[in-house]
Write a protein that holds these residues in place. Structure first.
Motif, PDB file in Angstrom:
ATOM      1  N   LEU A 191      37.679 -24.018  18.214  1.00  0.00           N
ATOM      2  CA  LEU A 191      38.861 -23.138  18.575  1.00  0.00           C
ATOM      3  C   LEU A 191      38.583 -22.004  19.752  1.00  0.00           C
ATOM      4  N   PRO A 192      39.315 -21.408  20.618  1.00  0.00           N
ATOM      5  CA  PRO A 192      38.724 -20.645  21.449  1.00  0.00           C
ATOM      6  C   PRO A 192      38.664 -19.065  20.714  1.00  0.00           C
ATOM      7  N   GLY A 193      39.243 -18.908  19.613  1.00  0.00           N
ATOM      8  CA  GLY A 193      38.975 -17.605  19.245  1.00  0.00           C
ATOM      9  C   GLY A 193      37.838 -17.360  18.369  1.00  0.00           C
ATOM     10  N   ARG A 194      37.518 -16.266  18.056  1.00  0.00           N
ATOM     11  CA  ARG A 194      36.373 -15.711  17.198  1.00  0.00           C
ATOM     12  C   ARG A 194      36.896 -15.341  15.809  1.00  0.00           C
ATOM     13  N   TYR A 195      36.394 -15.759  14.968  1.00  0.00           N
ATOM     14  CA  TYR A 195      36.845 -15.352  13.853  1.00  0.00           C
ATOM     15  C   TYR A 195      35.782 -14.963  12.581  1.00  0.00           C
TER      16      TYR A 195
ATOM     17  N   ASP B 274      39.145  -4.592  21.139  1.00  0.00           N
ATOM     18  CA  ASP B 274      39.021  -3.575  20.067  1.00  0.00           C
ATOM     19  C   ASP B 274      39.536  -3.892  18.639  1.00  0.00           C
ATOM     20  N   VAL B 275      39.390  -5.368  18.606  1.00  0.00           N
ATOM     21  CA  VAL B 275      39.525  -5.702  17.077  1.00  0.00           C
ATOM     22  C   VAL B 275      38.228  -5.899  16.403  1.00  0.00           C
TER      23      VAL B 275
ATOM     24  N   ASP C 101      42.261   0.987   6.447  1.00  0.00           N
ATOM     25  CA  ASP C 101      40.998   2.191   6.416  1.00  0.00           C
ATOM     26  C   ASP C 101      40.252   2.551   7.717  1.00  0.00           C
ATOM     27  N   GLY C 102      40.894   2.361   8.732  1.00  0.00           N
ATOM     28  CA  GLY C 102      40.137   2.842   9.910  1.00  0.00           C
ATOM     29  C   GLY C 102      39.823   1.195  10.872  1.00  0.00           C
ATOM     30  N   ARG C 103      39.688   0.238   9.911  1.00  0.00           N
ATOM     31  CA  ARG C 103      39.284  -0.962  10.348  1.00  0.00           C
ATOM     32  C   ARG C 103      40.312  -1.947  11.260  1.00  0.00           C
ATOM     33  N   ARG C 104      40.210  -2.263  12.436  1.00  0.00           N
ATOM     34  CA  ARG C 104      41.432  -3.075  13.035  1.00  0.00           C
ATOM     35  C   ARG C 104      41.179  -4.327  12.849  1.00  0.00           C
TER      36      ARG C 104
END
Length: 239
Positions: A160-164, A143-144, A126-129
């Motif tokens: 962890l290096p990522g963000r969640y 852009d996430v 619904d438009g959310r990436r």
């Protein structure tokens, strides 16, 4: 407190809410640790009925699916049932190595489901990436809008290096025997396993740990099997 011996005891749907700044609501269902055998037919039937009832927008399978050749037949029936759904992502668990990860992966891909390996996958809801990953090492592009981490074995998300915004894991089965519980976790297993808990918040990430749907040693005490159902919605939206 309840003692459960054998297969096909019922499971609970743990419902959680993950709040975000804006956007339309969507739902995520995480299930893990099926450990299917020839006795698992009723469990699979209940699981399929639960998925039909909840109708999640995103379905995550967290590993450890099969304990025997007869169990693989039940898993095949389950995979064929979810094959028509969109946004189904499947990862391997440590136990899948014994049965054969490649055999499981071939079944998953033959039914047009997404085998989530090293590279993250991005979808639009619904438009959310939304980005979904399973190893925690991938960067998060600018852009996430929303990032989900799908694990089998729990790890320290903060390291962890990522963000969640949302993370899931299984593997621990709640340690199968729970004598007491608190906000710190399920005991006595929590004394030995840091992540033997139902949920925690790590920074801005809601971290949920499933107790699983089955066990190689089919014995539990005060540790009901579960799936985890999350509604992601903006702060301003009422339930």
């Amino acid at each position: 407190m309840k003692l459960e011996i054998g297969y096909n005891h019922d499971f609970e749907v743990r419902e959680e809410v993950c709040t975000v700044a804006a956007g339309r609501a969507f739902t995520v269902l995480y299930l893990s640790d099926l450990h299917l055998t020839g006795f698992s037919g009723p469990t699979v039937a209940r699981l399929m009925a639960t998925i039909d009832r909840l109708n999640p927008r995103v379905l995550l399978l967290g590993g450890d699916y099969v304990d025997s050749a007869a169990g693989f037949r039940h898993f095949t029936r389950f995979v064929e049932f979810i094959a028509g759904r969109e946004n189904v992502f499947v990862i391997a668990g440590n136990h899948d190595v014994f049965f054969g990860v490649q055999k499981i992966k071939q079944l998953v891909e033959a039914n047009h489901l997404v085998w989530l390996a090293d590279e993250p996958v991005r979808i639009c809801l619904d438009g959310r990436r939304v980005q979904i990953t399973n190893n925690g090492t991938s960067d998060r592009p600018e852009d996430v809008d929303f990032s989900v981490l799908c694990l089998h074995q729990p790890v320290d998300v903060a390291a962890l290096p990522g963000r969640y915004e949302l993370a899931f894991a299984g593997h621990l089965h709640g340690s199968q025997v729970v004598l007491w519980r608190s906000g710190q976790g399920l005991f006595p297993g929590r004394l030995f396993y840091r992540w033997n808990r139902l949920k925690t918040t790590v920074g801005n990430c809601l971290y949920l740990i499933s107790k699983g749907l089955g066990d190689t040693l089919p014995l539990r005490y005060n540790c009901k099997k579960d799936v985890v159902f999350v509604t992601v919605k903006p702060h301003s939206q009422r339930p």
